[in-house]
Design a protein around this motif. Sequence first.
Motif, PDB file in Angstrom:
ATOM      1  N   VAL A 138       0.961  -1.206  -0.173  1.00  0.00           N
ATOM      2  CA  VAL A 138       0.111   0.042  -0.035  1.00  0.00           C
ATOM      3  C   VAL A 138       0.929   1.087   0.039  1.00  0.00           C
ATOM      4  CG1 VAL A 138      -1.584   1.287   1.181  1.00  0.00           C
ATOM      5  CG2 VAL A 138      -1.826  -1.252   1.060  1.00  0.00           C
ATOM      6  N   LYS A 140       0.820   5.121   0.438  1.00  0.00           N
ATOM      7  CA  LYS A 140       0.108   6.331   1.211  1.00  0.00           C
ATOM      8  C   LYS A 140       0.562   7.435   0.322  1.00  0.00           C
ATOM      9  CE  LYS A 140      -1.306   3.698   5.190  1.00  0.00           C
ATOM     10  NZ  LYS A 140      -1.204   3.432   6.520  1.00  0.00           N
ATOM     11  N   ASP A 142       0.559  10.468  -2.957  1.00  0.00           N
ATOM     12  CA  ASP A 142       0.300  10.668  -4.412  1.00  0.00           C
ATOM     13  C   ASP A 142       1.677  10.094  -4.960  1.00  0.00           C
ATOM     14  OD1 ASP A 142      -1.768  11.948  -3.770  1.00  0.00           O
ATOM     15  OD2 ASP A 142      -1.207  13.924  -4.161  1.00  0.00           O
ATOM     16  N   LYS A 155      -2.139  -1.224  -3.917  1.00  0.00           N
ATOM     17  CA  LYS A 155      -2.875  -0.319  -3.704  1.00  0.00           C
ATOM     18  C   LYS A 155      -2.310   1.206  -3.373  1.00  0.00           C
ATOM     19  CE  LYS A 155      -6.931   0.837  -0.710  1.00  0.00           C
ATOM     20  NZ  LYS A 155      -7.744   0.681   0.588  1.00  0.00           N
ATOM     21  N   GLU A 157      -3.033   4.715  -2.026  1.00  0.00           N
ATOM     22  CA  GLU A 157      -3.919   5.811  -1.658  1.00  0.00           C
ATOM     23  C   GLU A 157      -3.875   7.295  -1.572  1.00  0.00           C
ATOM     24  OE1 GLU A 157      -4.071   4.541   2.727  1.00  0.00           O
ATOM     25  OE2 GLU A 157      -5.264   2.804   2.262  1.00  0.00           O
ATOM     26  N   GLY A 158      -4.289   7.490  -2.657  1.00  0.00           N
ATOM     27  CA  GLY A 158      -3.805   8.942  -3.214  1.00  0.00           C
ATOM     28  C   GLY A 158      -3.880   8.828  -4.929  1.00  0.00           C
ATOM     29  N   GLN A 174      -5.383  -1.176  -7.193  1.00  0.00           N
ATOM     30  CA  GLN A 174      -6.435  -0.086  -6.768  1.00  0.00           C
ATOM     31  C   GLN A 174      -5.710   1.127  -6.512  1.00  0.00           C
ATOM     32  OE1 GLN A 174      -8.249  -1.686  -3.199  1.00  0.00           O
ATOM     33  NE2 GLN A 174      -9.962  -0.154  -3.314  1.00  0.00           N
ATOM     34  N   THR A 176      -7.244   4.814  -4.988  1.00  0.00           N
ATOM     35  CA  THR A 176      -8.278   5.547  -4.458  1.00  0.00           C
ATOM     36  C   THR A 176      -8.474   7.230  -5.039  1.00  0.00           C
ATOM     37  OG1 THR A 176      -6.789   6.442  -2.683  1.00  0.00           O
ATOM     38  CG2 THR A 176      -7.806   4.338  -2.108  1.00  0.00           C
TER      39      THR A 176
END
Lengths: 204, 187
Positions: A138, A140, A142, A155, A157-158, A174, A176
């Motif tokens: 993951v 976290k 950009d 994944k 997150e950004g 993925q 987000t």
Amino acid sequence: MVEKNHELMIEYMHEFLDDDILPEREAELREHLKHCADCRLHFNELRKAVALVQSTSHIQAPAGFTQSVMMKLPKEKKKNGLKRLLGRHPILVAAAVFMILMTTSLVSAWNEDDQFAVTMDENIIVQDNTAIVPEGKVVKGDIVVRNGDIRIEGKVEGNVTIINGEKYMAKAGQVTGEIEEINMVFDWIWHHIKTFFKDVFSGF
Amino acid sequence: MEEIVRRRITEVLKGDHNAFSEIVELYKDKVYQLCYRMLGNSHEAEDIAQEAFIRAYVNIDRYNTSRKFSTWLYRIATNLCIDRIRKKKPDYYLDAEIAGTDGLTMYSQIAADGSQPADEVTSMELQNEIQKEISSLPEKYRSVIVLKYIEELSLNEISEILDLPLGTVKTRIHRGREALRKRLRHY
């Protein structure tokens, strides 16, 4: 004393000729002229000079003058129109200058760096100009990838921004946030302007 | 008159090229005369008068419509004349022109409204003499004298055209008049 008076009277004569004399001065001048032959001569010479200059008959512009002027007028009306527009709206000039500077600096920035670059993150692996977000990992924050591709198996997150490259999304991959691909110079500029204004307005 | 001019200028600003020809028609004689009296020869006068209109056209957006158009136009013309006077050789005046063909056109122009040929010649000679005296005035006196006695403008307008304080304009007119008095008293 007489000499000084004479000078003063000449001063009054000029004021008289300019229709710019006080009534009491005019009376004084008239009284003086009755008695002083020198001043009378001086005054008459002045009036004669003025009359002679005024007598030079009124001359006219030569034939075809207007046509000749019209022929010589600059033809580039459009350029003038633009100049006029900019002259009346200085804010347009400022905007134009801003756009030119922004565009040139960005175009040169676009041309200058063609090296691969990616946002540093411990969960990003780099292989042959490709950034990989491995399965199960993951990231976290950009990610920005420049001059290379990105493969997302895990994944993010950004937001993901890909400049001059392509993205491969694995089925399990993925993101987000938003994914943006920038491949044209204009896209690049547009992206910068967008983020610039976002930054400006988020400041308020 | 100012109203017509204002309307024409609005049209020129909108891009109507031809509206400007009406402005030229209205002011050409005044501007030409100003240049002729300042410069003392018809060829240069035509040249500078045309240049004045061209500059007015190119810079029409800088004209402030709340002020008198003629003042602005005369200002352009006067400045061009002063520049020309400062550039040219001091001995190049009317005399040089008279013998040539330009002198002849000038003769026929001035004579146009006279009646007796003999009178015309005499008055023509006198006119040339007077013009020669005007031309021999230093430029700073010449411009005020021409604006006041040829163009018949007020001292305030002259001060605006030359961008000089009213007091300076008055002093120059006084001195210019004294200079002319000395030169013209034997006529």
